[in-house]
Write a protein that holds these residues in place. Structure first.
Motif, PDB file in Angstrom:
ATOM      1  N   VAL A 118       1.122  -1.392  -0.526  1.00  0.00           N
ATOM      2  CA  VAL A 118       0.352   0.099   0.141  1.00  0.00           C
ATOM      3  C   VAL A 118       1.108   1.529   0.281  1.00  0.00           C
ATOM      4  O   VAL A 118       0.813   2.143  -0.720  1.00  0.00           O
ATOM      5  N   ALA A 119       2.206   0.967   1.368  1.00  0.00           N
ATOM      6  CA  ALA A 119       3.045   2.355   0.852  1.00  0.00           C
ATOM      7  C   ALA A 119       3.407   2.952  -0.773  1.00  0.00           C
ATOM      8  O   ALA A 119       3.542   3.518  -1.336  1.00  0.00           O
ATOM      9  N   VAL A 120       3.607   1.359  -1.315  1.00  0.00           N
ATOM     10  CA  VAL A 120       4.434   1.820  -2.235  1.00  0.00           C
ATOM     11  C   VAL A 120       3.224   2.660  -3.684  1.00  0.00           C
ATOM     12  O   VAL A 120       3.842   3.266  -4.042  1.00  0.00           O
ATOM     13  N   MET A 121       2.098   1.768  -3.772  1.00  0.00           N
ATOM     14  CA  MET A 121       1.037   2.425  -4.091  1.00  0.00           C
ATOM     15  C   MET A 121       0.760   3.879  -3.854  1.00  0.00           C
ATOM     16  O   MET A 121       0.958   4.518  -4.878  1.00  0.00           O
ATOM     17  N   ALA A 122       1.175   4.018  -3.001  1.00  0.00           N
ATOM     18  CA  ALA A 122       0.374   5.096  -2.027  1.00  0.00           C
ATOM     19  C   ALA A 122       1.533   6.209  -2.813  1.00  0.00           C
ATOM     20  O   ALA A 122       1.368   7.272  -2.971  1.00  0.00           O
ATOM     21  N   LEU A 123       2.645   5.860  -2.516  1.00  0.00           N
ATOM     22  CA  LEU A 123       4.231   7.233  -2.271  1.00  0.00           C
ATOM     23  C   LEU A 123       5.378   6.800  -3.060  1.00  0.00           C
ATOM     24  O   LEU A 123       5.993   7.584  -3.248  1.00  0.00           O
ATOM     25  N   GLY A 124       5.100   5.880  -3.910  1.00  0.00           N
ATOM     26  CA  GLY A 124       5.749   5.556  -4.848  1.00  0.00           C
ATOM     27  C   GLY A 124       7.054   4.866  -4.490  1.00  0.00           C
ATOM     28  O   GLY A 124       6.959   4.001  -3.460  1.00  0.00           O
ATOM     29  N   VAL A 125       7.396   4.650  -5.256  1.00  0.00           N
ATOM     30  CA  VAL A 125       9.215   3.832  -4.482  1.00  0.00           C
ATOM     31  C   VAL A 125      10.708   4.835  -4.206  1.00  0.00           C
ATOM     32  O   VAL A 125      10.095   5.689  -4.803  1.00  0.00           O
ATOM     33  N   GLY A 126      10.988   4.872  -3.757  1.00  0.00           N
ATOM     34  CA  GLY A 126      12.046   5.553  -2.456  1.00  0.00           C
ATOM     35  C   GLY A 126      11.629   6.195  -1.064  1.00  0.00           C
ATOM     36  O   GLY A 126      11.610   4.895  -0.182  1.00  0.00           O
ATOM     37  N   GLU A 127      11.922   7.288  -1.221  1.00  0.00           N
ATOM     38  CA  GLU A 127      12.697   7.574   0.496  1.00  0.00           C
ATOM     39  C   GLU A 127      11.184   7.311   1.344  1.00  0.00           C
ATOM     40  O   GLU A 127      10.770   7.261   2.788  1.00  0.00           O
ATOM     41  N   ALA A 128       9.884   8.179   1.097  1.00  0.00           N
ATOM     42  CA  ALA A 128       8.861   8.120   1.802  1.00  0.00           C
ATOM     43  C   ALA A 128       7.753   6.995   2.139  1.00  0.00           C
ATOM     44  O   ALA A 128       7.840   6.576   3.353  1.00  0.00           O
ATOM     45  N   PRO A 129       8.326   6.229   1.256  1.00  0.00           N
ATOM     46  CA  PRO A 129       6.991   4.776   1.835  1.00  0.00           C
ATOM     47  C   PRO A 129       8.034   4.249   2.973  1.00  0.00           C
ATOM     48  O   PRO A 129       7.860   3.800   3.921  1.00  0.00           O
ATOM     49  N   VAL A 130       9.592   4.273   2.744  1.00  0.00           N
ATOM     50  CA  VAL A 130      10.403   3.551   4.306  1.00  0.00           C
ATOM     51  C   VAL A 130      10.263   4.446   5.176  1.00  0.00           C
ATOM     52  O   VAL A 130       9.403   3.423   6.441  1.00  0.00           O
ATOM     53  N   VAL A 131      10.285   5.889   5.616  1.00  0.00           N
ATOM     54  CA  VAL A 131       9.525   6.855   6.382  1.00  0.00           C
ATOM     55  C   VAL A 131       8.210   6.347   7.130  1.00  0.00           C
ATOM     56  O   VAL A 131       7.678   6.643   8.281  1.00  0.00           O
ATOM     57  N   PHE A 132       7.669   6.129   6.459  1.00  0.00           N
ATOM     58  CA  PHE A 132       6.030   5.712   7.271  1.00  0.00           C
ATOM     59  C   PHE A 132       5.967   5.190   7.733  1.00  0.00           C
ATOM     60  O   PHE A 132       5.575   4.683   8.965  1.00  0.00           O
ATOM     61  N   LEU A 133       6.840   4.001   6.759  1.00  0.00           N
ATOM     62  CA  LEU A 133       6.719   2.471   7.354  1.00  0.00           C
ATOM     63  C   LEU A 133       7.247   2.308   9.281  1.00  0.00           C
ATOM     64  O   LEU A 133       7.069   1.642   9.676  1.00  0.00           O
ATOM     65  N   LEU A 134       8.793   3.029   9.832  1.00  0.00           N
ATOM     66  CA  LEU A 134       8.929   3.578  10.252  1.00  0.00           C
ATOM     67  C   LEU A 134       8.351   4.249  11.677  1.00  0.00           C
ATOM     68  O   LEU A 134       8.411   3.639  12.532  1.00  0.00           O
ATOM     69  N   ALA A 135       7.554   5.331  10.092  1.00  0.00           N
ATOM     70  CA  ALA A 135       7.263   5.874  11.561  1.00  0.00           C
ATOM     71  C   ALA A 135       5.417   5.077  12.311  1.00  0.00           C
ATOM     72  O   ALA A 135       5.086   5.826  13.124  1.00  0.00           O
ATOM     73  N   LEU A 194      11.590  -0.756  17.626  1.00  0.00           N
ATOM     74  CA  LEU A 194      10.681  -1.013  16.511  1.00  0.00           C
ATOM     75  C   LEU A 194      10.891  -0.949  14.844  1.00  0.00           C
ATOM     76  O   LEU A 194      11.031  -1.633  14.032  1.00  0.00           O
ATOM     77  N   ILE A 195      11.288   0.669  15.592  1.00  0.00           N
ATOM     78  CA  ILE A 195      12.068   0.586  14.183  1.00  0.00           C
ATOM     79  C   ILE A 195      13.155  -0.157  13.212  1.00  0.00           C
ATOM     80  O   ILE A 195      13.123  -0.134  12.537  1.00  0.00           O
ATOM     81  N   TRP A 196      14.253  -0.451  14.009  1.00  0.00           N
ATOM     82  CA  TRP A 196      15.640  -1.019  13.558  1.00  0.00           C
ATOM     83  C   TRP A 196      14.700  -2.116  13.170  1.00  0.00           C
ATOM     84  O   TRP A 196      15.388  -3.073  12.150  1.00  0.00           O
ATOM     85  N   VAL A 197      13.970  -3.350  13.922  1.00  0.00           N
ATOM     86  CA  VAL A 197      13.820  -4.130  13.503  1.00  0.00           C
ATOM     87  C   VAL A 197      12.213  -3.934  11.758  1.00  0.00           C
ATOM     88  O   VAL A 197      13.383  -4.997  11.329  1.00  0.00           O
ATOM     89  N   VAL A 198      12.103  -3.231  11.818  1.00  0.00           N
ATOM     90  CA  VAL A 198      11.098  -2.797  10.687  1.00  0.00           C
ATOM     91  C   VAL A 198      12.275  -2.199   9.898  1.00  0.00           C
ATOM     92  O   VAL A 198      12.211  -2.587   8.470  1.00  0.00           O
ATOM     93  N   LEU A 199      13.526  -1.668   9.694  1.00  0.00           N
ATOM     94  CA  LEU A 199      13.790  -0.809   8.771  1.00  0.00           C
ATOM     95  C   LEU A 199      14.844  -1.534   7.451  1.00  0.00           C
ATOM     96  O   LEU A 199      14.326  -1.349   6.886  1.00  0.00           O
ATOM     97  N   VAL A 200      15.289  -3.167   8.174  1.00  0.00           N
ATOM     98  CA  VAL A 200      15.943  -3.623   7.272  1.00  0.00           C
ATOM     99  C   VAL A 200      14.852  -4.109   5.979  1.00  0.00           C
ATOM    100  O   VAL A 200      14.877  -4.000   5.070  1.00  0.00           O
ATOM    101  N   PRO A 201      13.999  -4.905   6.291  1.00  0.00           N
ATOM    102  CA  PRO A 201      12.749  -4.926   5.230  1.00  0.00           C
ATOM    103  C   PRO A 201      12.382  -3.716   4.485  1.00  0.00           C
ATOM    104  O   PRO A 201      11.915  -3.968   3.018  1.00  0.00           O
TER     105      PRO A 201
END
Length: 255
Positions: A118-135, A194-201
């Motif tokens: 969902v994050a990739v479809m909504a925010l595209g590929v790159g920094e934005a979906p990664v930061v969203f998942l961490l937040a 939690l952020i550190w666990v989610v970061l790598v994937p």
């Protein structure tokens, strides 16, 4: 004095004993259970150490580490930006708490990684979906701990502030913020974990830098020593971040 020194020495020695036992178990699994397996040899402590020295000297892993730490900081900042006001509302406004508690608990139990498509479809590929998942991963412990801090405030403090003529802003900064600081630091520590666990994937979502990206890169290059060294480096960085959060909480609690 000698007894205190011996206790202090033992407290310092125990972590190294545990690390030594872990290293010994690793060596036994590779050279004992693994035997002459080529795959086991690739992940051996010796091969990992050699690769780690090369990565340290080359500096490439540090570039990826800084990219990951920057995303961690952005994700945590976003989580604080949304989580602290929400926690204040949940803890101080009963109607809001009752209206949103079920929704928040429901969202909290959804794995952040399940939002990846969902994050990739909504925010595209790159920094934005990664930061969203961490937040998304970090916001819930902040909300829960801030609201718990509000609930733990002694009502007499607020009554005393009212009797001294304090307005809302003064009560917020003079009473509420100091009272919830320890709870907030606890929430930040849990959020970092939690952020550190989610970061790598999360960093496997098309970014071209970061420790998660570097894990995939070493796998594709079949650089198994570098792969194992990077995994251990991720653990080391996570340990340092958690130690910094624990130290901040300890110092505040000691005041």
């Amino acid at each position: 004095m000698s007894s205190l020194a011996s206790v202090h020495a033992r407290s310092l020695a125990y972590p190294f004993i545990g690390l030594g036992l872990g290293l010994l178990l690793w060596w036994l699994l590779v050279h004992g259970v693994g035997g002459q397996s080529l795959m086991a040899a690739r992940f051996s402590p010796e091969n990992t150490w050699s690769a780690a020295v090369q990565l340290w000297q080359g500096g490439e892993v540090w570039d990826h580490a800084w990219a990951s730490l920057r995303r961690v900081a952005l994700g945590l900042a976003c989580a604080l930006l949304f989580g602290v006001p929400l926690g204040l509302l949940v803890g101080s406004w009963r109607d809001f708490n009752q209206s949103t508690s079920t929704l928040f608990q429901f969202l909290r139990m959804i794995s952040p990684l399940s939002w990846m498509p969902v994050a990739v479809m909504a925010l595209g590929v790159g920094e934005a979906p990664v930061v969203f998942l961490l937040a998304f991963a970090a916001v819930w412990p902040i909300v829960l701990n801030v609201s718990a801090g509000i609930a733990a405030i002694d009502p007499q403090w607020l009554t005393l502030a009212d009797s001294l003529g304090a307005n809302r802003r003064e009560k917020l900064w003079r009473v509420t913020v100091p009272a919830i600081a320890a709870h907030l630091l606890t929430g930040i520590r849990l959020a970092i974990g939690l952020i550190w666990v989610v970061l790598v994937p999360a960093e496997m979502l098309g970014v071209n830098a970061g420790l998660g990206y570097f894990i995939l890169d070493t796998r594709d290059r079949m650089a198994y020593g570098e792969l194992m060294a990077t995994i251990l480096f991720i653990g080391l960085l996570g340990f340092v971040l958690d130690w910094l959060a624990r130290e901040a909480h300890r110092r505040w609690a000691g005041q």
